[in-house]
Design an enzyme around this catalytic site. Structure first.
Site, PDB file in Angstrom:
ATOM      1  N   HIS A  20     -59.735 -23.069  44.244  1.00  0.00           N
ATOM      2  CA  HIS A  20     -61.005 -23.211  44.987  1.00  0.00           C
ATOM      3  C   HIS A  20     -60.728 -24.246  46.038  1.00  0.00           C
ATOM      4  O   HIS A  20     -59.785 -24.790  46.080  1.00  0.00           O
ATOM      5  CB  HIS A  20     -62.172 -23.428  43.853  1.00  0.00           C
ATOM      6  CG  HIS A  20     -62.102 -24.831  43.243  1.00  0.00           C
ATOM      7  ND1 HIS A  20     -62.104 -25.973  43.848  1.00  0.00           N
ATOM      8  CD2 HIS A  20     -61.987 -24.745  41.809  1.00  0.00           C
ATOM      9  CE1 HIS A  20     -61.961 -26.932  42.903  1.00  0.00           C
ATOM     10  NE2 HIS A  20     -61.817 -26.261  41.591  1.00  0.00           N
ATOM     11  N   CYS A 131     -65.248 -24.981  17.320  1.00  0.00           N
ATOM     12  CA  CYS A 131     -64.233 -24.701  18.279  1.00  0.00           C
ATOM     13  C   CYS A 131     -63.031 -25.057  17.317  1.00  0.00           C
ATOM     14  O   CYS A 131     -61.899 -25.009  18.048  1.00  0.00           O
ATOM     15  CB  CYS A 131     -64.295 -25.626  19.469  1.00  0.00           C
ATOM     16  SG  CYS A 131     -65.814 -25.192  20.197  1.00  0.00           S
ATOM     17  N   CYS A 145     -71.865 -29.783  21.574  1.00  0.00           N
ATOM     18  CA  CYS A 145     -70.832 -28.630  21.927  1.00  0.00           C
ATOM     19  C   CYS A 145     -71.745 -27.462  22.753  1.00  0.00           C
ATOM     20  O   CYS A 145     -72.501 -26.853  22.275  1.00  0.00           O
ATOM     21  CB  CYS A 145     -70.069 -28.021  20.908  1.00  0.00           C
ATOM     22  SG  CYS A 145     -69.002 -26.530  21.410  1.00  0.00           S
ATOM     23  N   LYS A 302     -69.136 -22.113  38.390  1.00  0.00           N
ATOM     24  CA  LYS A 302     -69.249 -21.000  38.211  1.00  0.00           C
ATOM     25  C   LYS A 302     -70.523 -20.146  37.796  1.00  0.00           C
ATOM     26  O   LYS A 302     -70.786 -19.456  38.435  1.00  0.00           O
ATOM     27  CB  LYS A 302     -68.258 -20.588  37.033  1.00  0.00           C
ATOM     28  CG  LYS A 302     -66.931 -20.547  37.337  1.00  0.00           C
ATOM     29  CD  LYS A 302     -65.887 -20.455  36.126  1.00  0.00           C
ATOM     30  CE  LYS A 302     -64.441 -20.530  36.317  1.00  0.00           C
ATOM     31  NZ  LYS A 302     -63.704 -20.799  35.229  1.00  0.00           N
TER      32      LYS A 302
HETATM   33 ZN   LIG Z   1     -67.705 -25.964  19.714  1.00  0.00          ZN
END
Ligand SMILES: [Zn+2]
Length: 518
Positions: A20, A131, A145, A302
């Protein structure tokens, strides 16, 4: 300090993102510096590349059902395409998945381990179970998160640590005394106050291989992979061919300047420099930290859909326009804003009106008044001192401004000469001398205008290589533009009498700002 060689680096760009304008900004700056130092007769080396290991890449590849290597190959290629489009001429594009790089990283880690700088310990941090991953504070949104909306828990994992703390005092003194220089000053002070307030803690340099397999295994314990940061730093050495290519290394090391945005300053100023000290390798001469771009006043992201694609931009406006705009819009080292509106306004005023127009006025006059051949300036006392003086002043200030990466001031100086030359045409009014048949004055005025354009063309070359080359061809000078030297070839009077001018295409046709360009 004058050096025969010049070595500039950009960071290796992390392939979790496509190129970018932020990446473009750093890389254009490195390219401009390199081209300038070449004109000064120095041997130059310009290194850029991609950073390709770590959890994020592993996960992104898995999501796309690709092997991490396949995924990296694709993104690395996008960076290369972007740099081609922006007319970036690097000497090496290093990828951290290159086997020679990986071997060198292992070699370094083994040495640091043997020398007692690496030891086994525990890494404690926030961990998201969803995650299956450690999280940095910056990864969280409101302490949670962003993917799982849960608060991560504290966990510890066995890992290897680098003795960063043992370098604290040496590092502090080196930065404070400018022996290791961080520019601009505010950024230097930021690092110093971080060391004063927080101190340097030993840092984890490895991850459990069962979780992060996409990394370089530690040579002394292959159940761990190298933390991506450590691996990435070493590109600045391996990109020169170190350790095998001793000649290249000796010729170019240490970096004259390492460019980066402020988000990665702290790790570079502490971990990377300490690793070099541990290895007994000379430190970089300078870091230069540039600011961020917002887009139309908003942070680029984004989700906002305002990420600007440098390839599309350069296809629409041309590489030189982007290069000129990015480095003239605000000082390198401060934050600034990017907007298409500003880009088009700048294009019309600086490039179409000032620069393009100068050439479009001059070439037809040359054809009409002088049969397209550079005339001899007849009388010494008719030489326009003002134009000559401004040209000399611009050339004289160049080295100092380049040393401090003041691109915007350099361009402003060159444009002072561009505007003064346009004004000179109005004032000297060569058409009147032509009518009168005053050959002496006509020849002198036309010579001065062309000589000013010749000098401007050499000076703008690092910023606008394509445009400068086109003008150079119109000037009909037979020696190549890149073989010109600063300051030898930018003194007044270098243009040879009798050179045949060649008419070319118009350079910067005006953009109609009333058209909707959104
Ligand atoms: Zn997570």
């Amino acid at each position: 300090m004058y050096r025969k060689s010049f070595y500039v680096t950009t960071p290796v760009y992390y392939v979790n993102d496509v190129p970018h304008i932020g990446h473009s900004y750093t890389t254009i700056a490195a390219d401009v510096l390199t081209r300038y130092h070449k004109l000064c007769g120095q041997d130059t080396f310009f290194l850029t590349g991609t950073d390709e290991h770590g959890t994020k890449i592993q996960q992104m590849a898995e999501k796309k059902n690709k092997s991490p290597k396949e995924f990296c190959d694709e993104v690395a290629e996008k960076f290369k395409v972007a740099w081609r489009n922006l007319n970036i001429k690097y000497d090496n594009f290093i990828r951290t998945t290159n086997p020679r790089h990986e071997d060198a990283v292992k070699e370094v880690l083994q040495k640091l381990y043997d020398d007692g700088y690496i030891y086994k310990g525990k890494y404690e941090a926030l961990y998201c179970v969803g995650c299956e991953q450690f999280k940095m504070k910056g990864d969280l949104v409101g302490g949670r998160c962003p993917d799982h909306k849960t608060e991560p828990e504290k966990r510890s994992e066995e890992c290897y640590l680098f003795k960063l703390s043992s370098f604290q005092d040496r590092l502090y003194k080196l930065i404070k005394s400018d022996k290791f220089k961080i520019m601009p000053k505010e950024r230097k002070n930021e690092v110093l106050s971080f060391i004063e307030n927080e101190g340097l803690q030993d840092v984890s340099i490895s991850r459990d291989k069962a979780k992060v397999y996409w990394g370089i295994p530690l040579p002394f314990d292959t159940s761990h992979t190298t933390y991506v940061w450590v691996d990435a730093f070493l590109n600045y050495l391996t990109g020169l061919g170190w350790p095998q290519d001793k000649n290249n290394f000796e010729k170019f090391w240490p970096p004259t300047v390492q460019l980066m945005a402020k988000d990665i300053l702290r790790v570079h100023a502490t971990i990377w420099v300490s690793i070099l000290m541990a290895l007994g390798i000379e430190l970089p001469q300078m870091y230069f930290i540039h600011g961020y771009f917002t887009v139309n006043g908003q942070k680029m992201s984004k989700s906002l859909g305002n990420v600007i694609d440098p390839v599309a931009l350069s296809e629409k406006y041309g590489a030189d326009v982007i290069r000129y705009f990015m480095l003239s819009e605000f000082p390198f080292g401060t934050d600034g804003d990017f907007s298409i509106k500003r880009l088009e306004e700048t294009y019309n005023s600086d490039l179409a009106n000032d620069f393009g127009n100068l050439l479009h006025r001059t070439i037809p006059m040359m054809d009409k008044y002088c049969d397209g051949v550079v005339p001899e300036p007849k009388k010494e006392d008719l030489i326009d001192e003002d134009l000559k003086k401004i040209a000399q002043a611009v050339v004289d200030s160049l080295a100092g401004l380049y040393e401090e990466l003041k691109f915007r001031d350099i361009l402003a100086d060159i444009w002072r000469l561009v505007r003064r030359t346009n004004k000179y045409i109005d004032e000297a009014a060569p058409w009147a001398f032509f009518k009168e048949g005053n050959d002496e004055r006509l020849s002198t005025v036309m010579y001065n205008i062309l000589e000013s354009i010749r000098i401007i063309t050499i000076l703008t070359y690092p910023f606008m290589p394509e445009t400068s080359q086109k003008i150079w061809e119109q000037l009909g000078i037979t020696e190549s533009l890149v073989s010109q030297r600063i300051p030898e070839d930018v003194g007044w009077g270098g243009l040879k009498v009798g050179t045949k001018i060649k008419k070319g295409e118009p350079l910067f046709p005006r953009i109609d700002l009333n058209k909707n360009n959104a």
